[in-house]
Design a protein around this motif. Structure first.
Motif, mmCIF file in Angstrom:
data_model
loop_
_atom_site.group_PDB
_atom_site.id
_atom_site.type_symbol
_atom_site.label_atom_id
_atom_site.label_comp_id
_atom_site.label_asym_id
_atom_site.label_seq_id
_atom_site.Cartn_x
_atom_site.Cartn_y
_atom_site.Cartn_z
ATOM 1 N N TRP A 182 3.798 1.410 15.120
ATOM 2 C CA TRP A 182 3.645 2.520 14.174
ATOM 3 C C TRP A 182 4.492 2.312 12.917
ATOM 4 C CZ3 TRP A 182 6.119 7.991 14.596
ATOM 5 C CH2 TRP A 182 5.555 8.828 13.626
ATOM 6 N N ILE A 183 5.773 2.042 13.123
ATOM 7 C CA ILE A 183 6.684 2.007 11.980
ATOM 8 C C ILE A 183 6.510 0.722 11.169
ATOM 9 C CG2 ILE A 183 9.109 2.163 11.287
ATOM 10 C CD1 ILE A 183 9.546 3.780 13.901
ATOM 11 N N GLN A 184 6.416 -0.409 11.861
ATOM 12 C CA GLN A 184 6.241 -1.667 11.127
ATOM 13 C C GLN A 184 4.774 -1.988 10.879
ATOM 14 O OE1 GLN A 184 8.865 -2.902 9.820
ATOM 15 N NE2 GLN A 184 10.374 -1.756 11.027
ATOM 16 N N GLY A 185 3.881 -1.299 11.552
ATOM 17 C CA GLY A 185 2.455 -1.409 11.258
ATOM 18 C C GLY A 185 1.747 -2.636 11.786
ATOM 19 N N TYR A 186 2.195 -3.181 12.906
ATOM 20 C CA TYR A 186 1.526 -4.357 13.471
ATOM 21 C C TYR A 186 0.469 -3.961 14.492
ATOM 22 C CZ TYR A 186 4.649 -7.521 11.148
ATOM 23 O OH TYR A 186 5.310 -8.219 10.179
ATOM 24 N N PRO A 187 -0.647 -4.694 14.539
ATOM 25 C CA PRO A 187 -1.649 -4.409 15.584
ATOM 26 C C PRO A 187 -1.092 -4.772 16.957
ATOM 27 C CG PRO A 187 -2.266 -6.358 14.334
ATOM 28 C CD PRO A 187 -1.067 -5.775 13.645
ATOM 29 N N PHE A 188 -1.714 -4.222 17.986
ATOM 30 C CA PHE A 188 -1.199 -4.413 19.343
ATOM 31 C C PHE A 188 -1.111 -5.898 19.734
ATOM 32 C CE2 PHE A 188 -2.681 0.063 20.191
ATOM 33 C CZ PHE A 188 -1.407 0.566 20.351
ATOM 34 N N ALA A 189 -2.078 -6.680 19.259
ATOM 35 C CA ALA A 189 -2.071 -8.100 19.630
ATOM 36 C C ALA A 189 -0.786 -8.781 19.152
ATOM 37 C CB ALA A 189 -3.284 -8.796 19.031
ATOM 38 N N GLU A 190 -0.365 -8.457 17.928
ATOM 39 C CA GLU A 190 0.856 -9.083 17.400
ATOM 40 C C GLU A 190 2.110 -8.491 18.051
ATOM 41 O OE1 GLU A 190 1.294 -10.008 13.217
ATOM 42 O OE2 GLU A 190 -0.858 -9.711 12.947
#
Lengths: 265, 190
Positions: free
Chosen positions: B149-157
């Motif tokens: 959420w905060i750093q905005g990475y997709p779940f895969a990453e």
């Protein structure tokens, strides 16, 4: 029943959660956590860092980087594959030096398969310990607890290998402490360079790395002792060879406890 | 000008020996890492130490950085691992003294009807509640929420960064968000 991708199903409960969430949202990526509008919005506030704080941070980091120069610090900055290679190389070198210059008197008569199995077991555990101990922090973490388990398995294997001569009857030799201490001393001497090199190759940040280095040193030392000492009686191997592992790891535990208590004061 | 370079080019310049390049990286990543560390460990001094350690580790691992790789996930993985090591070492949840962090936010009058999610960014009290709720989550859930959420990475990453499967990360996120919602609602209810 909805068609749920395999990779998102880990168990009945998780499957239930995922299905219930998917049924509420068409977007699979946002299915979990995306349902709540509050969590779809960007995080409300990044904690700011004032210009002064930033300058202090920059100067602190630059100061730390200056301390990194010189000495053996370049060793820990080497690529990880090279660090692991060096760690294993030094261990192999110690064993090779002993086998060439300090071989046991009965090396030509010893049952080769038994010796190779001992060295093989020690080598596999040594490889795992070095690899785990030098695992870099920019890679995903290894399963939690495996590193501690590896230290314990390494120590236990040294004890188990002491009983290995039972498989093949060997001539009885003295197993008192008087005969064990020289081997304990030599084993410590063989293990120390391995431990020191592994500590120099370690980038820090993982306290367990020191214990894995100690375990690696003990494994390498036992490999060298298997080629150095012709006394294979169980009592002697336990007291003079396997004890090297407990000496390395035990000293480290004691050091951590003492230093930890001093720091707490 | 180093400020015109991308993060990855700065890293390559640092590897080549450009001293200014790393200072620029600290300038860019300092606020991101400070925010992340403070949300995770709460105590500012401890957070500062983790941020410094992260940059030190980035420097030590510079020869492992491959051209073509992205720097930010690389740096965040280091920070994530250091935070995990901290919790592993201390064997406890983050310090529950929230005042240390909350004192850094401007004090505001409590809102009578804090239900406008769109305006949440401007409301220090909401941020405070959110931070208080975040710190009550288990470490694994909090780290996943931080990265997702905060750093905005997709779940895969995120899965790659924390060393877990995508499904495990999704489950952690789901449980974390659900608990976060409950905690925030409880806080709002007073």
């Amino acid at each position: 029943m909805r068609n749920v991708p395999d990779e998102v199903v880990t168990g009945r409960l998780e499957r239930h959660i995922y299905i219930s969430e998917v049924s509420m949202s068409p977007n699979k990526e946002a299915a979990i956590g995306g349902k709540d509008p509050e969590f779809e919005a960007p995080y409300p506030e990044q904690i700011p860092l004032s210009e002064d704080e930033l300058q202090t941070l920059i100067s602190d980091v630059e100061s730390e980087l200056r301390q990194e120069r010189g000495g053996f610090s370049y060793l820990r900055c080497l690529p990880s594959s090279l660090r692991v290679g060096l760690g294993l190389g030094v261990s192999a070198l110690v064993v090779a030096v002993v086998s060439i210059w300090l071989p046991r008197t009965d090396l030509s008569e010893v049952f080769l398969a038994r010796l190779l199995i001992i060295l093989g077991v020690l080598g596999i555990l040594l490889g795992a310990s070095v690899w785990y101990g030098l695992h870099p922090l920019h890679r995903p973490p290894l399963p939690r607890g495996y590193d501690k388990l590896l230290v314990v398995v390494s120590l236990v294997s040294l004890v188990v290998l002491a009983y290995w001569p039972l498989a093949i009857p060997m001539p009885s030799k003295p197993d008192d402490w008087g005969h064990a201490v020289p081997c304990l001393f030599m084993g410590t001497l063989f293990g120390l360079p391995v431990y020191l090199v592994l500590r120099l190759l370690d980038r820090g940040g993982r306290p367990i790395a020191a214990f894995l280095a100690a375990a690696s040193a003990a494994l390498a030392a036992n490999g060298a002792l298997a080629l150095f000492c012709d006394n294979t009686s169980i009592g002697h191997v336990l007291r003079g060879h396997a004890s090297v592992g407990f000496l390395f790891v035990g000293t480290l535990v004691l050091w951590r406890v003492v230093v930890g208590q001093l720091l707490e004061r | 000008m180093v400020s015109d370079l991308t993060d990855e080019h700065l890293m390559i310049a640092h590897i080549a020996g450009d001293k200014k390049a790393f200072s620029e990286l600290v300038r860019r990543y300092g606020p991101i890492l400070s925010g992340m560390a403070r949300r995770q460990v709460r105590l500012p001094e401890l957070a500062r130490d983790i941020v410094q350690q992260t940059f030190l580790q980035v420097h030590r691992a510079r020869n492992d950085f491959r051209v073509g790789a992205q720097l930010k996930p690389w740096v965040l993985t280091i920070a994530t691992n250091l935070i995990r090591e901290h919790f592993r070492r201390t064997k406890r949840r983050p310090e529950t003294s929230y005042e240390a962090l909350n004192a850094e936010y401007p004090s505001v009058e409590p809102m009578v009807e804090p239900v406008d999610f769109a305006g949440i960014q401007s409301r220090a009290l909401e941020v405070q509640r959110l931070n208080d709720a975040l710190v009550k989550l288990p470490e694994s859930q909090r780290l996943v929420i931080e990265l997702h959420w905060i750093q905005g990475y997709p779940f895969a990453e995120v899965a790659q960064m924390v060393g877990a499967s995508v499904s495990a990360v999704k489950v952690r996120a789901h449980r974390g968000y659900r608990k976060l919602r409950t905690l925030i609602d409880e806080e709002r209810a007073g």
